[in-house]
Write an enzyme that holds these catalytic residues in place. Structure first.
Site, PDB file in Angstrom:
ATOM      1  N   HIS A  84      -3.091  -5.433   1.900  1.00  0.00           N
ATOM      2  CA  HIS A  84      -2.430  -5.446   3.024  1.00  0.00           C
ATOM      3  C   HIS A  84      -2.135  -6.778   3.699  1.00  0.00           C
ATOM      4  O   HIS A  84      -3.151  -7.495   4.274  1.00  0.00           O
ATOM      5  CB  HIS A  84      -2.843  -4.700   4.247  1.00  0.00           C
ATOM      6  CG  HIS A  84      -2.887  -3.309   4.184  1.00  0.00           C
ATOM      7  ND1 HIS A  84      -1.923  -2.417   4.639  1.00  0.00           N
ATOM      8  CD2 HIS A  84      -3.792  -2.426   3.412  1.00  0.00           C
ATOM      9  CE1 HIS A  84      -2.166  -1.085   4.419  1.00  0.00           C
ATOM     10  NE2 HIS A  84      -3.011  -1.175   3.854  1.00  0.00           N
ATOM     11  N   CYS A  93       0.889  -1.166  -0.048  1.00  0.00           N
ATOM     12  CA  CYS A  93      -0.126   0.102  -0.023  1.00  0.00           C
ATOM     13  C   CYS A  93       0.890   1.196  -0.061  1.00  0.00           C
ATOM     14  O   CYS A  93       1.474   1.481  -1.136  1.00  0.00           O
ATOM     15  CB  CYS A  93      -0.841   0.008   1.294  1.00  0.00           C
ATOM     16  SG  CYS A  93      -2.431   0.949   1.005  1.00  0.00           S
ATOM     17  N   GLU A 119      -0.466  -8.185   5.510  1.00  0.00           N
ATOM     18  CA  GLU A 119       0.064  -8.320   7.019  1.00  0.00           C
ATOM     19  C   GLU A 119      -1.260  -8.436   8.008  1.00  0.00           C
ATOM     20  O   GLU A 119      -1.041  -8.614   8.961  1.00  0.00           O
ATOM     21  CB  GLU A 119       0.997  -7.271   7.320  1.00  0.00           C
ATOM     22  CG  GLU A 119       0.314  -5.841   7.242  1.00  0.00           C
ATOM     23  CD  GLU A 119       0.223  -5.136   6.076  1.00  0.00           C
ATOM     24  OE1 GLU A 119       0.393  -5.736   4.736  1.00  0.00           O
ATOM     25  OE2 GLU A 119      -0.101  -3.882   5.871  1.00  0.00           O
TER      26      GLU A 119
HETATM   27  N1  GLN Z   1      -3.652   6.307   1.259  1.00  0.00           N
HETATM   28  C1  GLN Z   1      -2.288   6.168   1.570  1.00  0.00           C
HETATM   29  C2  GLN Z   1      -1.339   6.789   0.887  1.00  0.00           C
HETATM   30  O1  GLN Z   1      -1.780   7.491  -0.097  1.00  0.00           O
HETATM   31  C3  GLN Z   1      -2.153   4.598   1.784  1.00  0.00           C
HETATM   32  C4  GLN Z   1      -2.996   3.845   2.574  1.00  0.00           C
HETATM   33  C5  GLN Z   1      -2.344   2.630   3.175  1.00  0.00           C
HETATM   34  O2  GLN Z   1      -1.319   2.347   3.343  1.00  0.00           O
HETATM   35  N2  GLN Z   1      -3.330   1.938   3.717  1.00  0.00           N
HETATM   36  O3  GLN Z   1      -0.263   6.951   1.504  1.00  0.00           O
END
Ligand code: GLN
Length: 190
Positions: A172, A79, A174
């Site tokens: 994710h 992410c 994790e």
């Molecule tokens: N929206 C976050 C970003 O742009 C990422 C979100 C996440 O890691 N769950 O950094």
């Protein structure tokens, strides 16, 4: 057995550490360049990519991670971590590692789909779908010629990819009990 580092400046690094411990994998939280010298692979967790970038710059980690990764260290971003690894974020200007040949769109899902879960086929796993948790997630808009797409949503948007020693997931692993991505990643060590 090689040691896996988890970048621990912001975000859900503890969850990655828990999965690695459950797998019996040696691991270490990475907060300073000295810590990076003691690991053989690095995971960048989810969180807020602008904050992860700023803090990594401040602690001298951005350059250190770049150097190690260019020398072959396996690197996996989940992410926000995937956002930090990308070469291109379109109009967004923020600190980036610019290591992986992907164009990433931040916060790609509108308000209603800010967070959702879905079961995904993953090309490198032949033993069933992967339950994926998306939280204000990015997507990969396009990939360079040397990048393998590992998974797409039903609408065709790319949410997992790999390029040599680099692994990226928009979701994710994790946060679920399925350790297959962590196992797949630590297999890249040595
Ligand atoms: N929206 C976050 C970003 O742009 C990422 C979100 C996440 O890691 N769950 O950094």
């Amino acid at each position: 057995m090689g040691s896996t580092g988890v970048l621990a400046v912001q975000g859900d690094f503890t969850e990655h550490v828990h999965v690695l411990r459950r797998l019996g994998q040696p691991c270490r939280e990475v907060r300073l360049p000295e810590d990076l010298g003691k690991v053989d692979a690095l995971i960048i967790p989810g969180g807020e990519s602008t904050t992860i970038g700023k803090l990594s710059d401040r602690f001298g980690l951005t350059e250190a991670i770049r150097e190690r990764t260019l020398a072959g260290m396996p690197l996996w971003g989940t992410c926000a971590g995937m956002i930090f690894m990308a070469k291109d974020l379109g109009a967004h200007r923020q600190s980036m590692l610019q290591l992986m040949d992907i164009t990433v769109e931040r916060n790609a899902f509108g308000a209603q789909l800010d967070s959702f879960e879905t079961d995904l086929p993953i090309s490198v796993f032949d033993d069933g779908l992967f339950h994926a948790v998306f939280i204000r997630a990015p997507v990969i808009e396009s990939v360079g010629a040397s990048v393998d797409v590992l998974s797409k949503l039903k609408d065709g948007r790319i949410v997992a990819a790999e390029q040599d020693n680099l692994l990226a997931t928009a979701f994710h692993p994790e946060l679920t009990d399925d350790p297959r991505f962590h196992e797949y990643f630590v297999d890249k060590i040595g």
